[in-house]
Enzyme design. Structure first.
Site, PDB file in Angstrom:
ATOM      1  NE  ARG A   1      -2.144  -1.141  14.902  1.00 17.75           N
ATOM      2  CZ  ARG A   1      -1.649  -0.003  14.389  1.00 17.75           C
ATOM      3  NH1 ARG A   1      -0.372   0.350  13.956  1.00 17.75           N
ATOM      4  NH2 ARG A   1      -2.385   1.175  14.371  1.00 17.75           N
TER       5      ARG A   1
ATOM      6  CG  HIS B   1       3.638   1.589  18.263  1.00 19.20           C
ATOM      7  ND1 HIS B   1       2.751   0.987  18.475  1.00 19.20           N
ATOM      8  CD2 HIS B   1       3.384   2.625  17.065  1.00 19.20           C
ATOM      9  CE1 HIS B   1       1.783   1.055  17.335  1.00 19.20           C
ATOM     10  NE2 HIS B   1       2.440   2.130  16.635  1.00 19.20           N
TER      11      HIS B   1
ATOM     12  N   GLY C   1       0.828  -0.992  -0.066  1.00 18.63           N
ATOM     13  CA  GLY C   1       0.057   0.073   0.145  1.00 18.63           C
ATOM     14  C   GLY C   1       0.770   1.318   0.018  1.00 18.63           C
ATOM     15  NE  ARG C   2      -2.346   5.985   2.415  1.00 24.88           N
ATOM     16  CZ  ARG C   2      -3.621   5.561   2.291  1.00 24.88           C
ATOM     17  NH1 ARG C   2      -4.190   5.325   1.315  1.00 24.88           N
ATOM     18  NH2 ARG C   2      -3.777   5.123   3.746  1.00 24.88           N
ATOM     19  CB  ILE C   3       3.401   2.180   4.868  1.00 26.14           C
ATOM     20  CG1 ILE C   3       2.603   3.394   5.451  1.00 26.14           C
ATOM     21  CG2 ILE C   3       4.669   1.965   5.370  1.00 26.14           C
ATOM     22  CD1 ILE C   3       2.047   2.974   6.859  1.00 26.14           C
TER      23      ILE C   3
ATOM     24  N   GLY D   1       7.459   4.336  15.133  1.00 24.75           N
ATOM     25  CA  GLY D   1       7.187   4.638  13.739  1.00 24.75           C
ATOM     26  C   GLY D   1       6.695   5.984  13.202  1.00 24.75           C
TER      27      GLY D   1
ATOM     28  CB  THR E   1       7.202  -0.362  10.945  1.00 21.78           C
ATOM     29  OG1 THR E   1       7.031  -0.600   9.536  1.00 21.78           O
ATOM     30  CG2 THR E   1       8.629  -0.575  11.305  1.00 21.78           C
TER      31      THR E   1
ATOM     32  CD  GLU F   1       2.430  -1.666  20.771  1.00 20.47           C
ATOM     33  OE1 GLU F   1       2.224  -0.126  20.423  1.00 20.47           O
ATOM     34  OE2 GLU F   1       2.969  -2.488  19.547  1.00 20.47           O
TER      35      GLU F   1
ATOM     36  NE  ARG G   1      -6.393  -6.419   0.316  1.00 20.16           N
ATOM     37  CZ  ARG G   1      -7.042  -5.655   0.737  1.00 20.16           C
ATOM     38  NH1 ARG G   1      -8.617  -6.275   1.071  1.00 20.16           N
ATOM     39  NH2 ARG G   1      -7.188  -4.356   0.658  1.00 20.16           N
TER      40      ARG G   1
END
Length: 334
Positions: free
Chosen positions: A246, A296, A162-164, A298, A244, A275, A184
């Site tokens: 979940r 956490h 995706g974007r990241i 990022g 980075t 977490e 996907r």
């Protein structure tokens, strides 16, 4: 003419001062100045009387809690990119709109991903501890001491383009890694050509062929333990994994065992399955130099947090002006 009544807004955590100031100017906002996480009872009390709840990823907004909301509460404007902490379907059934803050944290999270890849392969935290934890013990440069692994010329396998994931790919390409990805569906041909990226419809096959695995997909029921014990075992013994996204996307116990057995070379983690609790076995591996652990961080930039707050404000104002918020999260998308 009478002034329009300000919506009553309940904010669950401390936000940047600039964001909080603007919130107070525009809304009847209750802040959390000392940043103590709200208890469930406090959340229930709040949603019975406020118009808007502004939670973060540390707040569990499940169906049982949403059922306690008063009829006046019509908006959950989350200060987050992901919404896996909110039961969006339950909110929709109760006539509550949910919004988030997308497209803000992409570059920051991608930066952290590459930082972890470098930190694991080049043993950065180990090297730093030599100087900070044992001052005076360093005897100087040596040709065979603290050897890491080069990343130039290696293959990176991105799980979730995706974007990241795409931002990670652009950075990785600049560092000389060849880009492989599982998603996907394939990205558009222009992006694939730009990145010289190889698409794998089989995650299993990709995992067995890359040197770095970067986890960048969202947390959904479909991605829970996507990196299962069986799949992690497909990785090469010289490869590393970086997460980075979940923590629950990786079977953490299986990953720990593979690290302990030296069946994978290392890991760089910014997120964890339970977490904020971190598995003591991971902490031990970190002390041994096998993993790099971050709390956490990022998305933790000043610019990113202010932009997130701006999006929350825009979503609230748009909603109460009678329009559809730009970042509405639709139910049934997981």
């Amino acid at each position: 003419m009478t002034a329009k009544k300000k919506p009553k807004v309940y904010i669950t955590r401390k936000l940047p001062d600039a964001v909080e100031t603007r919130m107070r100017e525009l809304f009847d906002a209750e802040l959390n100045i000392d940043d103590t996480p709200r208890t469930r009872d406090e959340l229930i009390t709040a949603i019975r009387s406020v118009d808007v709840l502004v939670p973060t990823v540390t707040d569990r907004i499940d169906e049982a809690l949403i059922a306690q909301a008063g009829p006046q509460m019509k908006l959950i404007a989350s200060f987050s990119n992901g919404t896996d902490h909110i039961d969006v379907d339950a909110a929709a059934r109760q006539g509550i709109t949910v919004t988030n803050t997308p497209n803000v944290l992409t570059e920051d999270t991608a930066d952290m991903t590459v930082a972890l890849i470098l930190a694991v392969n080049r043993r950065l935290t180990e090297g730093s501890r030599v100087l900070t934890d044992h001052p005076g013990d360093w005897s100087g440069w040596s040709p065979t001491w603290m050897l890491g692994r080069r990343i130039w010329g290696k293959r990176i396998g991105i799980v979730g383009m995706g974007r990241i994931g795409t931002a990670v790919a652009r950075r990785a390409k600049a560092f000389g890694l060849s880009i492989h990805y599982h998603n996907r569906k394939r990205v558009n041909p222009a992006t694939e050509e730009e990145l010289e990226a190889t698409y794998w419809d089989s995650l299993d096959q990709m995992l067995a062929r890359v040197d770095v695995v970067s986890v960048n997909c969202p947390s959904t029921p479909a991605t829970f333990h996507l990196l299962s014990a069986r799949r992690l075992a497909l990785m090469q013994p010289t490869s590393i994994i970086v997460n980075t996204a979940r923590g629950d996307i990786i079977d953490e116990a299986a990953m720990i065992q593979l690290l302990r057995d030296q069946r994978i070379a290392g890991a760089g983690l910014d997120v964890y399955q339970n977490e904020p609790s971190v598995n003591p076995k991971l902490l031990k591996l970190a002390k041994e130099g096998r993993v790099v652990l971050m709390p956490h961080m990022g998305s933790a930039t000043i610019e990113g947090r202010i932009e997130m707050g701006d999006k929350v404000i825009i979503n609230i104002r748009t909603f109460f002006d009678g329009h559809r918020p730009p970042n509405r999260v639709l139910p049934g998308r997981n």
